[in-house]
Design an enzyme around this catalytic site. Structure first.
Site, PDB file in Angstrom:
ATOM      1  N   SER A 147       0.872  -1.187   0.000  1.00 28.66           N
ATOM      2  CA  SER A 147       0.000   0.000   0.000  1.00 28.66           C
ATOM      3  C   SER A 147       0.900   1.225   0.000  1.00 28.66           C
ATOM      4  CB  SER A 147      -0.838  -0.028   1.286  1.00 28.66           C
ATOM      5  OG  SER A 147      -1.344   1.248   1.629  1.00 28.66           O
ATOM      6  N   TYR A 160      -3.407  -0.963   9.924  1.00 33.27           N
ATOM      7  CA  TYR A 160      -3.250  -1.227   8.481  1.00 33.27           C
ATOM      8  C   TYR A 160      -1.875  -0.748   8.006  1.00 33.27           C
ATOM      9  CZ  TYR A 160      -4.653  -0.978   3.492  1.00 33.27           C
ATOM     10  OH  TYR A 160      -4.742  -1.116   2.125  1.00 33.27           O
TER      11      TYR A 160
END
Ligand code: GCO
Length: 256
Positions: A147, A160
């Site tokens: 990400s 996350y």
């Protein structure tokens, strides 16, 4: 080998976690179009079977494997079942992921743990089982989905962020231990993509405007825009590439 068949996946079998929808589904369909047989995965058996049926109707060779990627025993059992059926995984994509948005001061340990287990520990569990079988064959491809938060933090999504930061170094760890055995492990860092996981963000006009303004491409990414990079990292085109994280983000991580 010609340039075009460098990217051919004919004869390869790819297991893509979290592939009933979103980025995983787009990558699976892209691999299928490039010639691969697919093993798709989701937690819900009915949804996994339904996605597999849709993909078969589109002409792809698909096996449904519904299991929880955080469950060590379940992951081991899936690989044993594939062994028993003579299915060998040539390409593993660790894509399954969840989000939990909450300020850290309010965050429960259970939510922290759930995000870390799903987004990071799963890649270790699947990677370990895949690599055990790839090592004796002397070849294999592992693609981990990172990400923008593999590099940078964003308030409210810290578990996350930590998991995706871990993916970056897990990828290098896999490269360190498994590249000597002919396996290439790399990662893709998607930018802001139009997926169900991001629906709360796309529906927020301020966030939508921020993404469009902050991304040089001036727009959100589409899941199918990951396919080219995923095929590259799953194919012979990347046989001397290992440990890399490639951002597919419309330029976002490169600019202020
Ligand atoms: C969020 C996160 C992610 C991003 C993505 C960017 O708040 O949900 O920022 O979902 O879309 O990981 O690379």
């Amino acid at each position: 080998m010609t340039a075009s068949n460098l990217f051919d996946l004919t004869g390869r079998t790819a297991l893509i976690t979290g592939s009933t929808r979103g980025l995983g589904r787009a990558i699976a369909e892209g691999f299928g179009a490039a010639g691969a047989a697919l093993v798709i995965n989701g937690r819900d058996p009915d949804k996994t079977e339904a996605a597999a049926a849709e993909m078969r109707e589109a002409g792809l060779t698909v096996r449904a494997a519904s299991f929880d990627v955080t469950d060590e025993q379940a992951v081991e059992a899936v690989f044993r079942d594939l062994d028993a059926e003579g299915v060998q995984i040539d390409i593993l994509v660790n894509n399954a992921g969840i989000q939990h948005r909450q300020p850290m001061v309010d965050l429960a340990l259970a939510d922290w743990q759930r995000v870390i287990d799903t987004n990071l520990t799963s890649a270790f569990l699947l990677g370990r089982e895949a690599a055990k079988r790839m090592i004796p064959r002397g070849r294999g491809k592992i693609v981990n989905i990172g990400s923008l938060t593999s590099e940078l933090a964003r308030a409210t999504v810290i578990p996350y962020t930590v998991a995706k930061g871990g993916i970056r170094l897990l990828t290098k760890g896999m490269a360190a231990e498994w590249t000597p055995h002919g396996i290439q492990a790399n990662a893709i860092g998607p930018g802001y993509m139009l997926t169900e996981m991001n629906e709360a963000l796309t529906a927020n006009p301020d966030f939508d405007a921020w993404v469009k303004g902050r991304t040089p491409a001036g727009r959100w990414g589409r899941p199918d825009e990951l396919v080219g990079t995923a095929i590259y990292l799953a194919s012979d085109a990347s046989n001397y590439v290992s440990g890399q994280l490639i951002f597919v983000d419309g330029g976002m991580i490169s600019v202020l």
